[in-house]
Design a protein around this motif. Structure first.
Motif, short mmCIF file in Angstrom:
data_model
loop_
_atom_site.label_atom_id
_atom_site.label_comp_id
_atom_site.label_asym_id
_atom_site.label_seq_id
_atom_site.Cartn_x
_atom_site.Cartn_y
_atom_site.Cartn_z
N ALA A 4 -8.16 2.05 -5.01
CA ALA A 4 -9.51 1.96 -5.16
C ALA A 4 -9.95 2.08 -6.23
O ALA A 4 -9.28 2.21 -7.34
CB ALA A 4 -10.02 3.24 -4.12
N LEU A 5 -11.38 1.47 -6.37
CA LEU A 5 -12.04 1.73 -7.80
C LEU A 5 -13.39 2.62 -7.39
O LEU A 5 -14.20 2.18 -6.61
CB LEU A 5 -12.50 0.23 -8.00
N ALA A 41 -4.63 -9.44 -10.76
CA ALA A 41 -3.33 -8.76 -10.08
C ALA A 41 -3.74 -7.49 -9.37
O ALA A 41 -3.35 -7.02 -8.16
CB ALA A 41 -2.45 -8.75 -11.01
N LEU A 42 -4.73 -6.75 -10.07
CA LEU A 42 -4.89 -5.38 -9.60
C LEU A 42 -6.09 -5.57 -8.36
O LEU A 42 -5.68 -4.80 -7.29
CB LEU A 42 -6.12 -4.82 -10.75
N LEU A 43 -6.92 -6.81 -8.31
CA LEU A 43 -7.78 -7.06 -7.12
C LEU A 43 -6.73 -7.53 -5.84
O LEU A 43 -7.11 -6.99 -4.85
CB LEU A 43 -8.65 -7.89 -7.32
N ALA A 44 -5.69 -8.19 -6.47
CA ALA A 44 -4.85 -8.62 -5.09
C ALA A 44 -4.18 -7.75 -4.61
O ALA A 44 -3.78 -7.74 -3.32
CB ALA A 44 -3.85 -9.75 -5.72
N GLY A 45 -3.77 -6.31 -5.33
CA GLY A 45 -3.03 -5.36 -4.61
C GLY A 45 -4.04 -4.31 -3.89
O GLY A 45 -3.57 -3.21 -3.46
N LEU A 46 -5.30 -4.43 -4.07
CA LEU A 46 -6.37 -3.39 -3.46
C LEU A 46 -6.48 -3.72 -1.94
O LEU A 46 -6.49 -5.01 -1.48
CB LEU A 46 -7.70 -3.76 -4.02
N PRO A 47 -6.52 -2.65 -1.02
CA PRO A 47 -7.08 -2.94 0.48
C PRO A 47 -8.10 -3.41 0.42
O PRO A 47 -9.23 -3.33 -0.41
CB PRO A 47 -6.85 -1.45 0.93
N GLN A 48 -8.56 -4.01 1.73
CA GLN A 48 -9.91 -4.49 1.77
C GLN A 48 -11.11 -3.84 1.59
O GLN A 48 -12.02 -4.22 1.14
CB GLN A 48 -9.88 -5.29 3.32
N ARG A 82 -4.50 -15.37 -0.85
CA ARG A 82 -5.18 -14.58 0.21
C ARG A 82 -6.44 -13.95 -0.70
O ARG A 82 -7.63 -13.85 -0.04
CB ARG A 82 -4.38 -13.44 0.58
N LEU A 83 -6.25 -13.65 -1.96
CA LEU A 83 -7.24 -13.15 -2.69
C LEU A 83 -8.40 -14.33 -2.95
O LEU A 83 -9.56 -14.29 -2.87
CB LEU A 83 -7.02 -12.79 -4.00
#
Length: 370
Positions: A4-5, A41-48, A82-83
């Motif tokens: 999360a951010l 890359a960070l965003l791609a690994g975050l949950p929805q 997907r992102l």
């Protein structure tokens, strides 16, 4: 990899996307997006759910479209399909909202003009390709005609007016079928409606902007900066990311006549505030690798060379010490210019601000006051 951010982390990431993801202006992402690949890359690994929180922050800062255009392009380059698809879907939804708002705004401007109320769209269209959460207009017409036109032509309802709204000559209207409020500033500018000469310039120097087949009048670049300065340095005391991006685009495109800007600011006694506003923009954009060139002679006239915005809460906060000195210099300028309207209204600002602060501390909201 974080799951999360928080808000500050989101603002930090969005700042990198904006100022490293565009080379000049904010129309097309930069040809080389490698500087933002780690963020992708960070965003791609975050949950929805975490991405939705980022979207909420981007929306609050009116930079959703500009940020996600970079994400969509860079994600496609990295094969993060997907992102990229998620970004495209969010962009489509936001584009539909913006188109609907602009289609509704056009007839409002035309109806006001037909009734003799010259109208200029302020602030809202500065953010394009983004759009704010409400639609702001300035008109030189009278309040009675404005209210009549909005009620008769659009079945609009007037929202409850705060003390600050009444002093500023500001009205908010809800229009059936339009999620955004329409906020109309009547005849004057400033938190207490103290600016008359600067307000006249907004209409007199307005320029045309064509969007969705509608012809709007918008402020010239110099008046855009003055209006933003009033909002950020003399009222809210915080910046949104859109303020940084909008002003950076003007500076990068060499769109500002600084002599004309000085005349506009001096007409309301806020030149030190304008210089400080531009200093804060330039500092912040450069901090994140972007460009926002301001002449040194103007930066030297800022309230303080050591001032900077601080990321706190949901926004980028302006230190209150320099803000207080700007208010004092504005009041002094009003006295030197024998500006009776400003002299009678500016002293109302401190008690209004204190009342708003007390209300916020007691209830968690300054609604009804500010």
């Amino acid at each position: 990899m974080p799951s999360a951010l928080n808000t500050e982390g989101s603002i930090d990431l969005l700042s990198r996307l904006l100022f490293q993801g565009y080379s000049q202006g904010f129309e097309t992402p930069a040809g080389d997006l490698r500087p933002v690949y780690p963020d992708i890359a960070l965003l791609a690994g975050l949950p929805q759910t975490a991405r939705e929180e980022l979207i909420a922050v981007a929306s609050k800062h009116h930079v959703l479209v500009r940020a996600l255009r970079v994400v969509r392009t860079a994600a496609a380059e990295l094969g993060e399909t997907r992102l990229a698809g998620w970004s495209a879907a969010v962009l489509d939804k936001e584009s539909a909202r913006i188109s609907h708002a602009i289609e509704a705004l056009g007839p409002v401007c035309y109806a006001l003009e037909a009734a003799g109320c010259h109208a200029t769209v302020i602030k809202s269209l500065d953010h394009m390709p983004d759009l704010g959460s409400d639609l702001d207009l300035y008109t030189s017409g009278d309040a009675e005609t404005v209210v009549e036109v909005m009620r008769r032509e659009f079945n609009a309802q007037t929202e409850e007016r705060s003390w600050g709204d009444r002093l500023a000559g500001k009205w908010n209207f809800s229009v059936p079928g339009l999620p955004e409020l329409i906020e109309i500033h009547v005849r004057y500018l400033g938190q207490t409606g103290e600016h008359q000469a600067m307000a006249r310039r907004v209409i007199a120097r307005s320029v045309a902007k064509i969007l969705e087949g509608h012809a709007f009048r918008v402020p010239a670049p110099e008046e855009r900066i003055v209006i933003s300065t009033l909002q950020r340095m003399y009222r809210h005391f915080y910046f949104r990311l859109c303020d940084m991006a909008d002003m950076a685009a003007l500076l990068q495109n060499r769109a500002i006549n600084f002599a004309e800007l000085r005349r506009a600011a001096d007409s309301g006694g806020i030149w030190p505030g304008v210089a400080t506003f531009l200093l804060l923009v330039s500092q912040y954009v450069q901090q994140y690798g972007g460009e926002a060139p301001v002449p040194d002679a103007i930066l030297a006239e800022a309230a303080s060379s050591k001032i900077s915005v601080q990321m706190r809460g949901d926004f980028l906060r302006v230190p209150m010490g320099p803000a207080a000195s700007l208010y004092a210099s504005q009041l002094l300028a009003a006295g030197k210019n024998f500006d009776l309207r400003a002299l009678t209204r500016l002293p109302l600002l401190p008690p209004l601000a204190v009342s708003a602060l007390v209300a916020y501390r007691l209830t968690g909201s300054d609604k009804g006051i500010w």
